[in-house]
Structure formats: structure tokens, C-alpha cells
Write a protein that holds these residues in place. Structure first.
Motif, mmCIF file in Angstrom:
data_model
loop_
_atom_site.group_PDB
_atom_site.id
_atom_site.type_symbol
_atom_site.label_atom_id
_atom_site.label_comp_id
_atom_site.label_asym_id
_atom_site.label_seq_id
_atom_site.Cartn_x
_atom_site.Cartn_y
_atom_site.Cartn_z
ATOM 1 N N LEU A 66 80.826 32.903 111.114
ATOM 2 C CA LEU A 66 80.742 31.504 110.694
ATOM 3 C C LEU A 66 81.323 31.397 109.288
ATOM 4 N N TYR A 67 82.146 30.353 109.067
ATOM 5 C CA TYR A 67 82.916 30.241 107.830
ATOM 6 C C TYR A 67 82.774 28.836 107.243
ATOM 7 N N VAL A 68 82.486 28.797 105.934
ATOM 8 C CA VAL A 68 82.363 27.527 105.218
ATOM 9 C C VAL A 68 83.452 27.522 104.145
ATOM 10 N N PRO A 69 84.578 26.858 104.406
ATOM 11 C CA PRO A 69 85.690 26.887 103.452
ATOM 12 C C PRO A 69 85.261 26.455 102.055
ATOM 13 N N GLY A 70 85.777 27.187 101.059
ATOM 14 C CA GLY A 70 85.452 26.892 99.674
ATOM 15 C C GLY A 70 84.165 27.535 99.200
ATOM 16 N N LYS A 71 83.382 28.108 100.111
ATOM 17 C CA LYS A 71 82.109 28.747 99.733
ATOM 18 C C LYS A 71 82.124 30.227 100.118
ATOM 19 N N PHE A 72 81.774 30.520 101.360
ATOM 20 C CA PHE A 72 81.742 31.905 101.813
ATOM 21 C C PHE A 72 81.668 31.913 103.338
ATOM 22 N N GLY A 73 81.781 33.095 103.908
ATOM 23 C CA GLY A 73 81.642 33.271 105.342
ATOM 24 C C GLY A 73 80.826 34.510 105.638
ATOM 25 N N VAL A 74 80.361 34.587 106.869
ATOM 26 C CA VAL A 74 79.630 35.762 107.353
ATOM 27 C C VAL A 74 80.231 36.181 108.682
ATOM 28 N N ARG A 75 80.561 37.461 108.786
ATOM 29 C CA ARG A 75 80.963 38.010 110.085
ATOM 30 C C ARG A 75 80.221 39.327 110.298
ATOM 31 N N VAL A 94 75.819 27.050 121.280
ATOM 32 C CA VAL A 94 74.696 27.197 120.345
ATOM 33 C C VAL A 94 75.118 26.779 118.941
ATOM 34 N N TYR A 95 76.300 27.219 118.510
ATOM 35 C CA TYR A 95 76.758 26.862 117.169
ATOM 36 C C TYR A 95 76.906 25.353 117.011
ATOM 37 N N GLU A 96 77.410 24.689 118.041
ATOM 38 C CA GLU A 96 77.568 23.237 117.964
ATOM 39 C C GLU A 96 76.215 22.535 117.869
ATOM 40 N N SER A 97 75.191 23.131 118.506
ATOM 41 C CA SER A 97 73.848 22.538 118.418
ATOM 42 C C SER A 97 73.287 22.641 117.007
ATOM 43 N N TRP A 98 73.840 23.543 116.202
ATOM 44 C CA TRP A 98 73.419 23.694 114.805
ATOM 45 C C TRP A 98 74.294 22.886 113.849
ATOM 46 N N GLY A 99 75.268 22.143 114.394
ATOM 47 C CA GLY A 99 76.102 21.285 113.564
ATOM 48 C C GLY A 99 77.446 21.868 113.189
ATOM 49 N N PHE A 100 77.800 23.026 113.713
ATOM 50 C CA PHE A 100 79.113 23.621 113.436
ATOM 51 C C PHE A 100 80.146 23.115 114.438
ATOM 52 N N GLY A 101 81.423 23.254 114.053
ATOM 53 C CA GLY A 101 82.491 22.853 114.954
ATOM 54 C C GLY A 101 82.745 21.353 114.900
ATOM 55 N N PRO A 102 82.963 20.731 116.090
ATOM 56 C CA PRO A 102 82.904 21.326 117.433
ATOM 57 C C PRO A 102 84.106 22.219 117.738
ATOM 58 N N GLY A 103 83.983 22.972 118.815
ATOM 59 C CA GLY A 103 85.059 23.860 119.216
ATOM 60 C C GLY A 103 85.361 24.876 118.136
ATOM 61 N N TYR A 104 86.640 24.972 117.781
ATOM 62 C CA TYR A 104 87.094 25.953 116.803
ATOM 63 C C TYR A 104 87.247 25.356 115.399
ATOM 64 N N ARG A 105 86.674 24.187 115.182
ATOM 65 C CA ARG A 105 86.816 23.520 113.888
ATOM 66 C C ARG A 105 85.849 24.106 112.866
#
Length: 419
Positions: A383-392, A330-341
Motif C-alpha cells: 500500500l502506497y501513499v504518495p508524498g508520505k510513505f509506503g509499506v510492502r 478488502v483494500y477498497e472497503s478500507w478506502g483505498f483505490g478503487p482498482g489500481y489507483r
């Protein structure tokens, strides 16, 4: 955990241990005591249940052709015997034969302390500082006529124990005790689940209390002190949490840079609680002093959906790794990743939990262990956006015959981040 640091206290700059408090700790504790309700704490694991565990272990040993199992200090020693002891260069361990009562091997001067904690029938055999403790183990195995049979080692037993035991019993086969110890510990009893429920209830109440009182200008230590104060009031164990502010939230275990809460900052609190040795692990992410930005709201909502994807994918009999795969798809379908990236989910979706915060089985790609009733996990697809913020967002759950059941309900929205 004595004497080593847990993972949550490792990165000091963004955590409670490295930041100076701006609030008087006495006032924090007094306010928490006055403003929080009590949560009932169940009794600890009984001697009878521990004895049942030993009998079950012996059944599994005989089934797997294991003559004995050696478990050194740590959670598994506590699991079987009630002895809560730390690891050092001196051996304290339980040796469980496939038939008959076990023994505890410990230094002579530690005997009174071990005797106080021991909750099952077991002889305590001691060694002096100039003696070899593994000789006591070897002599016991010879007495029980299992010295030539495979000896199961709990998976965290240290190498020097195996090495020195082999000097006493040359050629003895050393095998993994996972078919015994791990097989038992990863399936929780109703008593264990009740203790974990209490730990989760306390942990959630602590996060809610601290989160609702977090203000601009506070440090991670201020926030962590409020969490700790509620634990003190409610009688659970707490060893410090992970409090990440602003950009630090983009890195799952934080940053060494000092942070102070500013208006509109993300604050991520990831903390554990322990009741009679059983753990909870909950994370909440919220925005302080302002309405969430569209970017913050979107990422929070995506993680919230990720939690639901994980729990919907968890079904009895499916491989544990399939839960992680479902979230990542699902996350990859939203443009995250792929995998653990990154940007994306750079860690596994969840971990097993029980007497340890992190224990097998893990919700990670490639894990083939089938999900079964009694297993307990975290659900934390951040989900983590380096240099900005993350949400867990993180809540723990346990598998039942009818499907997964949360210990705590995930928050409904970023506007109601504590439910």
C-alpha cells in the motif's frame, strides 16, 4: 543478469548503485561472515532431470501438433540444456525436434564454452561470422522432416530470429511454444522447490541481518552492502537490491532523490537471491530509530492483512486473477483505490517466480489461468501513499494439492518485522 540490468537496479537514486557507502565494505563482509550461520545449499538440477524435461517437451509438442521448438539464450535454454548464455546479435539457441535429440546452434568460436556447460545429449552445430545461423536451423529441420510443420517459438525469442528463419523456410508456420515451454516451467518439480527454498532461506537471513543493523545516517548502499555480505558468506548469487528510505517507499520502485536514514523513517528492502539459477524475492518494511507512528503502524497492519487475504484466496483450480481481486476488494472497503489507483495498491498482488524473478503466471485482475500444484508466486500487496510513505511485505509461496504453502513466513508485526 549478463549483460542487461534487472528492474531492481534501474532506479539508481534510491538504490544501492547510486548512493555512496559510508561503511568500509571489508568490515561489512567480515562481520557478516562471523555473525551469520550457514544454510545448506542443495545440488543443482541434474542432467537426468533436464533430459526428462526434453522428453516431456516432445510429448507436449506431439500433443499440440508442433514439429519443433526453438529456444534462444536465456532461462529456458538453461532449463532444457544447462547452457547459461546471454543474448547478443549472435544466435545461440537449442532446436528441439518432436522426435530425437536436439541441436545447439552457436558461433564457431563459442563452441568450447557451450560444450563445457551442455548437460544433455545434443549435437553442437556452429556457424562462422560470415554465415547465416538460421540456415543451420532450417537444414536441421529438413533433415528431421519437420520443416513444413509448425515451429514453436519460446515467447521471448526475438523477432529477427523468426524473420530470418522465414527467409530460409518461406511459408513455414511459426506458433507460440507456450503450450510446451511455459506449461513446463510454471510447474516446479520437488528439486526446483528445494532450490527455491534455499534461496528464500538465504534471502530472509540477509534481510534480517541488514534490517537489525540499520542505523540512522546509513545510505541505501550501506544497507545493501550488508545484504550482499550475507549472500557472499552463504554462497548464493545477489545482484543488488532495492532499498527505499522514507518518502521513496511510497513509490514501488523508488525515487532518484538521494536518501539517508533519519530517526523514525520507514525503510523498505525488496531484494532477490538466486541458488543454482532459482530465485527468491522477499520484501520487508520496518521503522528505524523510533517507535512506529500510528499512521505507519496502521498501514503496516493493513498490508499484513492483505498478505493473509491473498493466501486465503489461493485455491487449486481458481483463476490466478481471483487472488488479486480478493485483496483489492478488502483494500477498497478500507478506502483505498478503487482498482489500481492511489493511495492504494498500484501494482498486481504477485508474480510467478522460478528461474526468473518475474515469470508467468501473474496474480493480476483478469488472469484466467487456473492455480495448480507446483506453481510458485510472490505475495506482495503493498500500500502506497504518495508524498508520505509506503509499506510492502513480500513472501513467496507455492501451490500444493492441499493449498498454498509459504517458503518464508510473513513477519508477525511491525514490532517484529523480521520474525
Amino acid at each position: 543478469m549478463h549483460p542487461s540490468l534487472r528492474r531492481r537496479t534501474f532506479l539508481g537514486g534510491a538504490g544501492a548503485l547510486a548512493a555512496a557507502m559510508t561503511l568500509p565494505i571489508e568490515r561489512v563482509i567480515a562481520q557478516a561472515a562471523a555473525e551469520t550461520p550457514s544454510i545448506p545449499i542443495p545440488p543443482p538440477i541434474s542432467s537426468a532431470e533436464r533430459s526428462q524435461r526434453l522428453r516431456r517437451a516432445q510429448e507436449l509438442m506431439r500433443r499440440n501438433g508442433v514439429g519443433s521448438v526453438l529456444v534462444e539464450s536465456g532461462p529456458s535454454l538453461d532449463y532444457y540444456t544447462g547452457v547459461q548464455w546471454w543474448r547478443s546479435e549472435r544466435l545461440t539457441a537449442v532446436v528441439i525436434p518432436a522426435e530425437g535429440d536436439p541441436i545447439i546452434v552457436t558461433p564457431f568460436f563459442e563452441r568450447p564454452s557451450i560444450q563445457e556447460m551442455l548437460l544433455v545429449p545434443a549435437e553442437i552445430r556452429t556457424w562462422q561470422e560470415d554465415e547465416e545461423p538460421l540456415k543451420l536451423v532450417a537444414d536441421f529441420l529438413r533433415e528431421r522432416k519437420v520443416a513444413s510443420q509448425p515451429i514453436g517459438f519460446e515467447e521471448t525469442d526475438r523477432f529477427w530470429i523468426e524473420d530470418r528463419l522465414k527467409r530460409q523456410l518461406p511459408g513455414v508456420p511459426i506458433v507460440s511454444a507456450n503450450p510446451v515451454v511455459r506449461a513446463q516451467r510454471m510447474i516446479k518439480s520437488p528439486t526446483e522447490l528445494a532450490l527455491m527454498q534455499a534461496a528464500n532461506d538465504i534471502m530472509l537471513a540477509s534481510l534480517r541481518y541488514a534490517g537489525e543493523r540499520t542505523r540512522v545516517g546509513m545510505t541505501p548502499a550501506d544497507i545493501d552492502a550488508m545484504i550482499a555480505a550475507v549472500h557472499k558468506k552463504m554462497g548464493s548469487a545477489y545482484d543488488g537490491g532495492l532499498v527505499l528510505i522514507g518518502e521513496a517507499s511510497a513509490y514501488p520502485h523508488g525515487s532518484k532523490k538521494p536518501h539517508v536514514v533519519e530517526r523514525g523513517d520507514i525503510v523498505l528492502m525488496d531484494c532477490t537471491s538466486s541458488v543454482h539459477g532459482y530465485q527468491a524475492d522477499i520484501t520487508r518494511t520496518h521503522v528505524v530509530g523510533a517507535d512506529p507512528s500510528p499512521e505507519q503502524r496502521k498501514l503496516w497492519d493493513q498490508v499484513h492483512r492483505g498478505q493473509q487475504v491473498a493466501i486465503e484466496a489461493a485455491k487449486v483450480g481458481l483463476p490466478a486473477g481471483s487472488v488479486d481481486d480478493a485483496v483489492r476488494k478488502v483494500y477498497e472497503s478500507w478506502g483505498f483505490g478503487p482498482g489500481y489507483r492511489l493511495p492504494g495498491l498500484s501494482h498486481r498482488t504477485g508474480h510467478g517466480i522460478g528461474m526468473e524473478v518475474h515469470e508467468p503466471v501473474y496474480l493480476v485482475h483478469g488472469e484466467t489461468t487456473p492455480l495448480a500444484p507446483g506453481m510458485c508466486f510472490s505475495d506482495e500487496p503493498g500500500l502506497y501513499v504518495p508524498g508520505k510513505f509506503g509499506v510492502r511485505l513480500e513472501d513467496c509461496w507455492h501451490m500444493t494439492a492441499a493449498g498454498p504453502k509459504f517458503f518464508t513466513q510473513p513477519p508477525p508485526s511491525i514490532d517484529r518485522p523480521f520474525g
